[in-house]
Design a protein around this motif. Structure first.
Motif, PDB file in Angstrom:
ATOM      1  N   VAL A   1       1.262  -1.360   0.111  1.00 24.03           N
ATOM      2  CA  VAL A   1       0.245  -0.347   0.419  1.00 24.03           C
ATOM      3  C   VAL A   1       0.531   1.190  -0.116  1.00 24.03           C
ATOM      4  O   VAL A   1       1.562   2.168   1.305  1.00 24.03           O
ATOM      5  N   ASP A   2       0.419   1.907  -1.278  1.00 20.80           N
ATOM      6  CA  ASP A   2       1.521   3.341  -0.632  1.00 20.80           C
ATOM      7  C   ASP A   2       0.669   4.346  -0.064  1.00 20.80           C
ATOM      8  O   ASP A   2      -0.320   5.168  -1.623  1.00 20.80           O
ATOM      9  N   GLY A   3       1.364   5.139   0.799  1.00 18.74           N
ATOM     10  CA  GLY A   3      -0.236   6.218   0.854  1.00 18.74           C
ATOM     11  C   GLY A   3       0.756   7.273   1.088  1.00 18.74           C
ATOM     12  O   GLY A   3       0.510   7.974   1.553  1.00 18.74           O
ATOM     13  N   GLY A   4       1.561   7.511   0.165  1.00 19.60           N
ATOM     14  CA  GLY A   4       2.620   8.778  -0.258  1.00 19.60           C
ATOM     15  C   GLY A   4       3.516   8.652   1.203  1.00 19.60           C
ATOM     16  O   GLY A   4       4.809   8.151   0.750  1.00 19.60           O
ATOM     17  N   LYS A   5       4.039   9.518   2.359  1.00 20.50           N
ATOM     18  CA  LYS A   5       4.903   9.213   2.540  1.00 20.50           C
ATOM     19  C   LYS A   5       4.708   7.707   3.972  1.00 20.50           C
ATOM     20  O   LYS A   5       5.612   8.144   4.929  1.00 20.50           O
ATOM     21  N   VAL A   6       3.474   7.410   4.179  1.00 25.39           N
ATOM     22  CA  VAL A   6       3.708   5.489   4.256  1.00 25.39           C
ATOM     23  C   VAL A   6       3.772   4.696   3.686  1.00 25.39           C
ATOM     24  O   VAL A   6       2.357   5.134   3.329  1.00 25.39           O
ATOM     25  N   LEU A   7       4.236   4.053   3.554  1.00 22.88           N
ATOM     26  CA  LEU A   7       3.865   2.991   2.506  1.00 22.88           C
ATOM     27  C   LEU A   7       4.535   1.616   3.497  1.00 22.88           C
ATOM     28  O   LEU A   7       5.035   1.422   4.597  1.00 22.88           O
ATOM     29  N   THR A   8       3.473   0.678   3.131  1.00 22.12           N
ATOM     30  CA  THR A   8       3.679  -0.759   3.910  1.00 22.12           C
ATOM     31  C   THR A   8       3.662  -2.041   3.171  1.00 22.12           C
ATOM     32  O   THR A   8       2.911  -2.145   1.566  1.00 22.12           O
ATOM     33  N   SER A   9       4.273  -3.297   3.251  1.00 19.69           N
ATOM     34  CA  SER A   9       4.194  -4.108   1.732  1.00 19.69           C
ATOM     35  C   SER A   9       3.483  -5.340   3.302  1.00 19.69           C
ATOM     36  O   SER A   9       3.363  -5.959   4.002  1.00 19.69           O
ATOM     37  N   ALA A  10       2.880  -6.088   2.383  1.00 23.48           N
ATOM     38  CA  ALA A  10       2.653  -7.522   2.860  1.00 23.48           C
ATOM     39  C   ALA A  10       3.734  -8.533   3.361  1.00 23.48           C
ATOM     40  O   ALA A  10       5.277  -7.953   3.953  1.00 23.48           O
ATOM     41  N   GLY A  11       4.164  -9.511   3.600  1.00 28.37           N
ATOM     42  CA  GLY A  11       4.481 -11.055   3.835  1.00 28.37           C
ATOM     43  C   GLY A  11       5.593 -11.016   3.251  1.00 28.37           C
ATOM     44  O   GLY A  11       5.838 -11.093   1.885  1.00 28.37           O
ATOM     45  N   LEU A  12       7.810 -10.866   3.791  1.00 26.36           N
ATOM     46  CA  LEU A  12       8.397 -11.118   2.987  1.00 26.36           C
ATOM     47  C   LEU A  12       8.685 -11.327   1.786  1.00 26.36           C
ATOM     48  O   LEU A  12       9.099  -9.380   2.024  1.00 26.36           O
ATOM     49  N   SER A  13       7.946 -11.199   0.333  1.00 24.70           N
ATOM     50  CA  SER A  13       8.738 -11.017  -0.167  1.00 24.70           C
ATOM     51  C   SER A  13       8.255 -10.192  -0.897  1.00 24.70           C
ATOM     52  O   SER A  13       8.080  -9.574  -2.201  1.00 24.70           O
ATOM     53  N   ALA A  14       7.190  -9.681  -0.654  1.00 29.71           N
ATOM     54  CA  ALA A  14       6.023  -8.736  -0.919  1.00 29.71           C
ATOM     55  C   ALA A  14       7.048  -7.552  -0.448  1.00 29.71           C
ATOM     56  O   ALA A  14       7.301  -6.432  -1.551  1.00 29.71           O
ATOM     57  N   GLY A  15       7.854  -7.585  -0.145  1.00 30.71           N
ATOM     58  CA  GLY A  15       9.266  -6.124   0.534  1.00 30.71           C
ATOM     59  C   GLY A  15      10.107  -5.703  -0.624  1.00 30.71           C
ATOM     60  O   GLY A  15      10.278  -4.850  -0.985  1.00 30.71           O
ATOM     61  N   VAL A  16      10.273  -6.869  -1.382  1.00 32.57           N
ATOM     62  CA  VAL A  16      10.609  -6.977  -3.111  1.00 32.57           C
ATOM     63  C   VAL A  16       9.723  -6.175  -4.141  1.00 32.57           C
ATOM     64  O   VAL A  16      10.593  -4.358  -4.597  1.00 32.57           O
ATOM     65  N   ASP A  17       8.527  -5.835  -3.888  1.00 32.35           N
ATOM     66  CA  ASP A  17       8.009  -5.422  -4.268  1.00 32.35           C
ATOM     67  C   ASP A  17       7.681  -3.819  -4.508  1.00 32.35           C
ATOM     68  O   ASP A  17       7.692  -3.214  -5.123  1.00 32.35           O
ATOM     69  N   LEU A  18       7.326  -3.647  -2.932  1.00 28.97           N
ATOM     70  CA  LEU A  18       7.624  -2.337  -2.315  1.00 28.97           C
ATOM     71  C   LEU A  18       8.504  -1.177  -2.961  1.00 28.97           C
ATOM     72  O   LEU A  18       8.860  -0.586  -3.462  1.00 28.97           O
ATOM     73  N   CYS A  19      10.326  -2.163  -2.304  1.00 28.34           N
ATOM     74  CA  CYS A  19      11.008  -1.375  -2.758  1.00 28.34           C
ATOM     75  C   CYS A  19      11.321  -0.635  -4.640  1.00 28.34           C
ATOM     76  O   CYS A  19      11.500  -0.019  -4.763  1.00 28.34           O
ATOM     77  N   LEU A  20      10.595  -2.316  -5.464  1.00 28.95           N
ATOM     78  CA  LEU A  20      10.537  -1.680  -6.447  1.00 28.95           C
ATOM     79  C   LEU A  20       9.973  -1.047  -6.966  1.00 28.95           C
ATOM     80  O   LEU A  20      10.028   0.294  -8.008  1.00 28.95           O
ATOM     81  N   HIS A  21       8.325  -0.222  -6.478  1.00 27.16           N
ATOM     82  CA  HIS A  21       7.200   0.075  -6.103  1.00 27.16           C
ATOM     83  C   HIS A  21       8.197   1.314  -6.186  1.00 27.16           C
ATOM     84  O   HIS A  21       8.373   2.518  -6.732  1.00 27.16           O
TER      85      HIS A  21
END
Length: 316
Positions: A150-170
């Motif tokens: 979830v991209d909330g602008g200044k605050v972003l959260t990712s789901a479990g484990l490998s979803a952290g890769v998706d968030l960092c690439l985003h």
């Protein structure tokens, strides 16, 4: 250079901890690194990592004061994970984060952001397996465990484990464009974008109960490709439609129609994973009718088109 500080909290999830430095180090432009990634703790002691080892960190909490982005990886820290609070030590460390810094979490790191108040009134996500605990501890957060991040602008959260890769690439894509993000993804040997959300990975077994509609549910599971209406289900159970509907909802938590659609989608997923049947045949055998109907149901349920799902999950 944009400075990223990763806050490691004992017990930190080792996989999550290594995602940001690995992914962001691949973000380069004209041979120049675009991010300076540092890892810190709340003190100078080594940090206990999940599954039996420690990490000696190069930075203490003072690094947070110079951060443009702070990332909290998954953690088993007791106070935020089980009590909805922060230890005094952690609260003091988080207070060092500049007001204009971007704040992110990976997996259960969202519990820390929620305990600190960053997620109040916001939409957020975390690992689907911990969604129940999260909702109980942080009812003011709008949790969506069906998405990868979830991209909330200044605050972003990712789901479990490998979803952290998706968030960092985003984040790289948002900061520097798709070309830079795609190169970083290729360097890490991961797809630059994953179709669908976290819901495609959630286990949703049929409730193992012996309720009065259990036999009818078992009967229906053998006939998903047939036309099954509420009347035919009630007739098999030897109940009136009204009684059957009431008991069915009491035993499964959903209406008979919703349950039937869920089981048909599950069967369609099974066929996509284990057969090479054309999509229209999968739709027919699962009772969803046409390929267009299957596509609509699959997108609504897990956010993935049938062929994309098959590419990801097809078994040899």
């Amino acid at each position: 250079m944009h400075r990223i500080v990763v806050l490691a909290l004992s017990e930190v999830v080792g996989y999550d901890l290594n995602i940001p430095p690995q992914v962001f180090s691949g973000a380069r432009k004209d041979g120049r690194a675009l991010y300076d990634v540092r890892i810190c703790g709340v003190d100078d002691r080594p940090v206990q990592v999940s599954y039996g080892y420690e990490a000696k960190l190069q930075h203490g909490p003072e690094a947070l004061a110079e951060a443009d982005t702070v990332i909290v990886p998954g953690t088993r820290a007791t106070a935020p994970r089980h009590h909805g609070t922060l230890s005094a030590e952690l609260a003091d460390a988080l207070a060092l984060i500049p007001d204009d810094a971007r704040v992110m979490s990976i997996c259960t790191g969202a519990f820390v952001l929620a305990a600190a108040g960053y997620l109040d009134g916001r939409r957020a996500t975390t690992h689907w397996a911990h969604a129940g605990d999260f909702r109980r501890l942080y009812p003011r957060v709008e949790l969506d465990e069906n998405v990868l991040f979830v991209d909330g602008g200044k605050v972003l959260t990712s789901a479990g484990l490998s979803a952290g890769v998706d968030l960092c690439l985003h984040v790289i894509r948002s900061d520097h464009g798709s070309a830079v993000a795609n190169r970083a993804a290729r360097y890490c040997v991961v797809p630059p974008w994953r179709d669908g959300g976290q819901s495609q990975y959630i286990e949703r077994p049929l409730p193992a109960d012996e309720g009065s509609t259990a036999a009818t549910r078992a009967w229906a599971l053998e006939r998903l490709g047939e036309q099954l209406g509420l009347e035919s289900l009630a007739r098999h159970a030897r109940m009136s439609v009204r009684t059957f509907s009431r008991r069915f909802r009491a035993e499964t938590g959903m209406s008979a129609r919703a349950w039937l659609n869920q089981q048909r989608v599950l069967h369609a997923r099974h066929l996509l994973e284990t057969t090479t049947l054309p999509v229209d045949r999968v739709a027919a055998e699962s009772g969803l009718g046409t390929a267009a109907s299957l596509r609509q149901h699959l997108n609504a349920t897990i956010g993935v088109a049938p062929l994309a799902y098959r590419r990801t999950f097809a078994r040899p």
